[in-house]
Design a protein around this motif. Sequence first.
Motif, mmCIF file in Angstrom:
data_model
loop_
_atom_site.group_PDB
_atom_site.id
_atom_site.type_symbol
_atom_site.label_atom_id
_atom_site.label_comp_id
_atom_site.label_asym_id
_atom_site.label_seq_id
_atom_site.Cartn_x
_atom_site.Cartn_y
_atom_site.Cartn_z
ATOM 1 N N GLU A 1 9.593 69.140 57.421
ATOM 2 C CA GLU A 1 10.745 68.283 57.155
ATOM 3 C C GLU A 1 10.864 67.187 58.219
ATOM 4 O O GLU A 1 11.186 66.051 57.918
ATOM 5 C CB GLU A 1 12.021 69.114 57.103
ATOM 6 C CG GLU A 1 12.083 70.013 55.896
ATOM 7 C CD GLU A 1 13.237 70.982 55.977
ATOM 8 O OE1 GLU A 1 14.036 70.885 56.925
ATOM 9 O OE2 GLU A 1 13.322 71.839 55.095
ATOM 10 N N ALA A 2 10.618 67.538 59.465
ATOM 11 C CA ALA A 2 10.687 66.550 60.544
ATOM 12 C C ALA A 2 9.626 65.474 60.348
ATOM 13 O O ALA A 2 9.883 64.288 60.546
ATOM 14 C CB ALA A 2 10.519 67.227 61.889
ATOM 15 N N ALA A 3 8.438 65.874 59.944
ATOM 16 C CA ALA A 3 7.382 64.896 59.695
ATOM 17 C C ALA A 3 7.765 63.986 58.535
ATOM 18 O O ALA A 3 7.517 62.771 58.580
ATOM 19 C CB ALA A 3 6.070 65.604 59.399
ATOM 20 N N GLY A 4 8.401 64.537 57.519
ATOM 21 C CA GLY A 4 8.848 63.721 56.387
ATOM 22 C C GLY A 4 9.891 62.705 56.804
ATOM 23 O O GLY A 4 9.878 61.561 56.363
ATOM 24 N N VAL A 5 10.805 63.118 57.668
ATOM 25 C CA VAL A 5 11.837 62.195 58.151
ATOM 26 C C VAL A 5 11.212 61.090 58.986
ATOM 27 O O VAL A 5 11.552 59.916 58.843
ATOM 28 C CB VAL A 5 12.909 62.971 58.961
ATOM 29 C CG1 VAL A 5 13.850 62.016 59.663
ATOM 30 C CG2 VAL A 5 13.678 63.923 58.054
ATOM 31 N N VAL A 6 10.283 61.435 59.863
ATOM 32 C CA VAL A 6 9.622 60.426 60.698
ATOM 33 C C VAL A 6 8.856 59.443 59.827
ATOM 34 O O VAL A 6 8.919 58.223 60.026
ATOM 35 C CB VAL A 6 8.700 61.100 61.735
ATOM 36 C CG1 VAL A 6 7.810 60.074 62.417
ATOM 37 C CG2 VAL A 6 9.523 61.856 62.749
ATOM 38 N N LEU A 7 8.137 59.969 58.854
ATOM 39 C CA LEU A 7 7.370 59.084 57.982
ATOM 40 C C LEU A 7 8.282 58.215 57.114
ATOM 41 O O LEU A 7 7.935 57.083 56.780
ATOM 42 C CB LEU A 7 6.425 59.896 57.101
ATOM 43 C CG LEU A 7 5.259 60.555 57.827
ATOM 44 C CD1 LEU A 7 4.477 61.439 56.868
ATOM 45 C CD2 LEU A 7 4.366 59.501 58.452
ATOM 46 N N ALA A 8 9.451 58.706 56.776
ATOM 47 C CA ALA A 8 10.391 57.913 55.987
ATOM 48 C C ALA A 8 11.047 56.828 56.836
ATOM 49 O O ALA A 8 11.403 55.757 56.340
ATOM 50 C CB ALA A 8 11.456 58.826 55.382
ATOM 51 N N LEU A 9 11.215 57.080 58.124
ATOM 52 C CA LEU A 9 11.878 56.114 59.006
ATOM 53 C C LEU A 9 10.949 55.003 59.486
ATOM 54 O O LEU A 9 11.421 53.939 59.890
ATOM 55 C CB LEU A 9 12.494 56.823 60.209
ATOM 56 C CG LEU A 9 13.704 57.706 59.902
ATOM 57 C CD1 LEU A 9 14.178 58.386 61.164
ATOM 58 C CD2 LEU A 9 14.823 56.879 59.283
ATOM 59 N N LEU A 10 9.662 55.221 59.484
ATOM 60 C CA LEU A 10 8.725 54.206 59.986
ATOM 61 C C LEU A 10 8.830 52.875 59.226
ATOM 62 O O LEU A 10 8.918 51.821 59.870
ATOM 63 C CB LEU A 10 7.293 54.730 59.960
ATOM 64 C CG LEU A 10 6.922 55.666 61.114
ATOM 65 C CD1 LEU A 10 5.501 56.184 60.943
ATOM 66 C CD2 LEU A 10 7.067 54.961 62.439
ATOM 67 N N PRO A 11 8.840 52.836 57.901
ATOM 68 C CA PRO A 11 8.980 51.543 57.219
ATOM 69 C C PRO A 11 10.313 50.854 57.529
ATOM 70 O O PRO A 11 10.374 49.635 57.670
ATOM 71 C CB PRO A 11 8.891 51.892 55.733
ATOM 72 C CG PRO A 11 8.201 53.191 55.680
ATOM 73 C CD PRO A 11 8.560 53.901 56.936
#
Length: 76
Positions: free
Chosen positions: A6-16
């Motif tokens: 879940e943390a990786a998903g949040v980080v990947l969602a915040l990058l753009p």
Amino acid sequence: MATGLEAAGVVLALLPLLVHQIGSYVEGLQMLNRLKWEVYRSWMERNYTALDNERAILLNTLLIAVDGITYCGFGD
């Protein structure tokens, strides 16, 4: 293990979003720089006009001051 995913998903969602915000920040700084230049340019144009007017006044004053003092003798 699900927490890491879940943390990786949040980080990947915040990058753009982060990249977009950085781009907007740079565009904002460029706009401020252009506005600063426009203000400076208009200030310089006003000063140039004022100095040109003062130059014309000075030349007219000098022509009036020396009128009749000089005599070239041509055309008599």
